[in-house]
Design a protein around this motif. Structure first.
Motif, short mmCIF file in Angstrom:
data_model
loop_
_atom_site.label_atom_id
_atom_site.label_comp_id
_atom_site.label_asym_id
_atom_site.label_seq_id
_atom_site.Cartn_x
_atom_site.Cartn_y
_atom_site.Cartn_z
N ARG A 73 45.58 41.43 21.40
CA ARG A 73 45.97 42.76 21.87
C ARG A 73 47.44 42.86 22.23
O ARG A 73 48.04 43.93 22.10
N GLN A 74 48.03 41.78 22.70
CA GLN A 74 49.44 41.82 23.12
C GLN A 74 50.33 40.92 22.29
O GLN A 74 51.52 40.77 22.59
N TRP A 75 49.79 40.34 21.23
CA TRP A 75 50.54 39.47 20.32
C TRP A 75 51.29 38.40 21.11
O TRP A 75 52.50 38.19 20.98
N LEU A 76 50.55 37.71 21.97
CA LEU A 76 51.15 36.70 22.84
C LEU A 76 51.58 35.48 22.04
O LEU A 76 50.91 35.07 21.08
N GLN A 77 52.71 34.88 22.46
CA GLN A 77 53.25 33.69 21.82
C GLN A 77 53.50 32.62 22.89
O GLN A 77 53.61 32.93 24.08
N PRO A 78 53.62 31.35 22.50
CA PRO A 78 53.87 30.29 23.49
C PRO A 78 55.12 30.53 24.34
O PRO A 78 55.18 30.08 25.48
N GLY A 79 56.10 31.24 23.79
CA GLY A 79 57.33 31.48 24.54
C GLY A 79 57.25 32.64 25.52
O GLY A 79 58.22 32.90 26.25
N ASP A 80 56.13 33.36 25.55
CA ASP A 80 56.00 34.50 26.46
C ASP A 80 55.89 34.05 27.91
O ASP A 80 55.33 32.98 28.22
N ARG A 81 56.41 34.90 28.80
CA ARG A 81 56.27 34.70 30.24
C ARG A 81 55.56 35.94 30.80
O ARG A 81 56.11 37.03 30.77
N MET A 82 54.35 35.74 31.28
CA MET A 82 53.51 36.84 31.72
C MET A 82 53.54 36.93 33.24
O MET A 82 53.16 35.99 33.93
N ARG A 83 54.00 38.05 33.74
CA ARG A 83 54.07 38.27 35.19
C ARG A 83 52.75 38.86 35.66
O ARG A 83 52.31 39.91 35.17
N CYS A 84 52.07 38.19 36.60
CA CYS A 84 50.79 38.64 37.11
C CYS A 84 50.97 39.27 38.48
O CYS A 84 51.43 38.60 39.42
N ILE A 85 50.62 40.57 38.60
CA ILE A 85 50.77 41.28 39.87
C ILE A 85 49.43 41.75 40.42
O ILE A 85 49.39 42.43 41.44
N LEU A 86 48.35 41.37 39.77
CA LEU A 86 47.00 41.79 40.19
C LEU A 86 46.25 40.60 40.78
O LEU A 86 46.56 39.45 40.48
N PRO A 87 45.25 40.85 41.62
CA PRO A 87 44.50 39.75 42.26
C PRO A 87 43.60 39.02 41.28
O PRO A 87 43.06 39.62 40.34
N MET A 88 43.41 37.74 41.50
CA MET A 88 42.63 36.92 40.59
C MET A 88 41.13 37.19 40.65
O MET A 88 40.38 36.65 39.83
N PHE A 89 40.67 37.99 41.62
CA PHE A 89 39.25 38.34 41.61
C PHE A 89 38.99 39.56 40.72
O PHE A 89 37.86 40.01 40.61
N HIS A 90 40.04 40.07 40.06
CA HIS A 90 39.92 41.22 39.17
C HIS A 90 39.89 40.74 37.72
O HIS A 90 40.60 39.79 37.35
N ALA A 107 50.27 49.36 25.70
CA ALA A 107 48.91 49.46 25.19
C ALA A 107 47.96 49.87 26.30
O ALA A 107 48.00 49.32 27.40
N GLU A 108 47.12 50.86 26.02
CA GLU A 108 46.05 51.21 26.92
C GLU A 108 44.78 50.54 26.42
O GLU A 108 44.63 50.22 25.23
N GLY A 109 43.85 50.31 27.32
CA GLY A 109 42.61 49.68 26.93
C GLY A 109 41.50 50.01 27.89
O GLY A 109 41.69 50.73 28.87
N TYR A 110 40.34 49.48 27.61
CA TYR A 110 39.18 49.71 28.47
C TYR A 110 38.30 48.47 28.49
O TYR A 110 38.07 47.82 27.46
N GLY A 111 37.85 48.13 29.67
CA GLY A 111 36.91 47.03 29.82
C GLY A 111 36.23 47.15 31.16
O GLY A 111 36.55 48.03 31.97
N MET A 112 35.28 46.28 31.41
CA MET A 112 34.57 46.26 32.69
C MET A 112 34.41 44.81 33.13
O MET A 112 34.67 43.88 32.35
N SER A 113 34.00 44.64 34.36
CA SER A 113 33.78 43.28 34.86
C SER A 113 32.79 42.52 33.97
O SER A 113 32.91 41.32 33.78
N ALA A 114 31.81 43.24 33.44
CA ALA A 114 30.79 42.61 32.60
C ALA A 114 31.18 42.57 31.12
O ALA A 114 30.62 41.78 30.36
N VAL A 115 32.14 43.40 30.72
CA VAL A 115 32.54 43.49 29.31
C VAL A 115 34.07 43.50 29.25
O VAL A 115 34.69 44.55 29.13
#
Length: 234
Positions: A74-91, A182-190
């Motif tokens: 979905r985001q065409w991630l590569q080994p050189g990418d640096r992903m900033r995480c600002i959301l809690p890990m229980f999400h 990119a917009e997307g949709y998902g759920m905790s179960a999916v």
């Protein structure tokens, strides 16, 4: 591990059973304890409870791994990418997309404290982040903030947001220089079942198409049905 030589990244594996065995009084698994298989439950993720009491979703090893690999697509991630995480890990977003995607791509995950609108852009620039996941409310907040807080950084070029209205997308593209949203949709179960296809012209206000796995396998299946569960026409 196979990419170690080509990417120049040192791959390290930590066997937690060895680490725990060094702790005094640590429990020992019996020698005949069965090894986990892909279908075994590896984590329990709780739903938000918007339609009732929160429920624990039992995710298997396969579910977590495939969701992370799907986010690479979905985001065409590569080994050189640096992903900033600002959301809690229980999400599900942070756990399955940011962490799972970084592991699947061999990318770098940059963790920080809780989200701060005033410090968002300086921290993104300082960390050299190339990709960020956020919720629609966060995108709106950033679009409404004073532009003096914005710190231009050439690295950030991809944002995954659920959802992001057209006016907010316009601000991110034209004022913040984010190339791909990119917009997307998902759920905790999916996790991550729908998303705007990478590289295609986005259609604001839509959730895109059924996500694909990087190797081309079907990531999921959807049906549009009536109140009796019968398929309806397009």
């Amino acid at each position: 591990l196979a990419r170690e030589a080509s990417s120049g990244v040192e791959a390290r594996l930590l066997d937690m059973s060895v680490a725990f065995a060094r702790l005094d009084g640590a429990p020992r698994l019996p020698a005949d304890h069965p090894r986990p298989v892909p279908g075994d439950t590896c984590l329990v993720l709780f739903t938000s409870g918007t339609t009732g009491v929160p429920k624990g979703v039992m995710h298997a090893h396969r579910s977590f791994v495939v969701a992370g690999e799907g986010f690479v697509e979905r985001q065409w991630l590569q080994p050189g990418d640096r992903m900033r995480c600002i959301l809690p890990m229980f999400h599900v977003n942070a756990l399955f997309y940011s962490l799972g995607g970084a592991l699947a791509a061999g990318a770098t995950l940059v963790l920080g404290g809780r989200f701060s609108a005033s410090r968002f852009w300086p921290l993104v620039a300082a960390s050299g982040a190339t990709q960020v996941n956020m919720l629609g409310s966060i995108g709106k907040i950033l679009a409404l903030r004073q532009r003096a807080e914005f710190v231009a950084g050439p690295a950030l070029d991809r944002v995954y947001c659920v959802p992001m209205p057209a006016d907010v997308q316009r601000a991110f593209r034209e004022e913040f220089g984010v190339r791909w949203i990119a917009e997307g949709y998902g759920m905790s179960a999916v996790p991550g079942i729908l998303a705007q296809p990478f590289g295609a012209e986005p259609v604001p206000g839509t959730m895109g198409r059924v996500c694909r796995h990087p190797d081309g396998r079907a990531f999921g299946a959807l049906r549009v049905v009536d109140e009796d569960g019968r398929d309806v026409a397009p």
